[in-house]
Design an enzyme around this catalytic site. Structure first.
Site: not given
Length: 142
Positions: A46-47
């Protein structure tokens, strides 16, 4: 409330137990804390270059706090567990980063038979990160 008491109240377990401690609890309100270490599995994807706690994780942590609150209202003999049935008016206001500690404040606003309606506020550093309304119902454990 200790981690063991939290585990006795709800069925969630690591790596998806999203409550570290209960700070305060009354009949209709609970305040919990969770510290995100940065080692949680979701940060890897996630990122990856700028890890952010997914908003759905903040919602799930709130719902787990609500489940602990409801555990006082549900008898073990019921053989039922609260499950989420809806989330409304979800708002994300501030990013939660690895290393942050969030405070989860959940209030039971209404009960209709086996349906429970709650509001949640997630704060980090005293600032609102997320707000939501959600509902749970009691489902059989099997």
């Amino acid at each position: 409330m200790s981690l063991e008491q939290i585990k006795a109240a709800i069925p969630h377990r690591e790596p998806f137990l999203l409550i570290d401690e209960i700070v305060e609890q009354s009949e209709n309100r609970i305040v919990c804390r969770k510290t995100f270490s940065g080692d949680e599995f979701w940060y890897a994807g996630h990122y990856p270059d700028y890890p952010i706690t997914p908003g759905v994780i903040l919602c799930e942590a709130s719902m787990q706090a609500g489940a602990v609150l409801l555990s006082k209202l549900v008898s073990d003999a019921d053989d039922r567990v609260p499950v989420a049935t809806r989330a409304n008016n979800v708002q994300f206001k501030k990013m939660v980063l690895p290393g942050d500690t969030v405070e989860l404040e959940v209030e039971l606003t209404e009960r209709l038979s086996t349906a429970f309606f709650m509001t949640a506020k997630v704060t980090v550093g005293g600032k609102v990160a997320c707000r939501l309304e959600f509902a749970c119902t009691l489902a059989p454990k099997n």
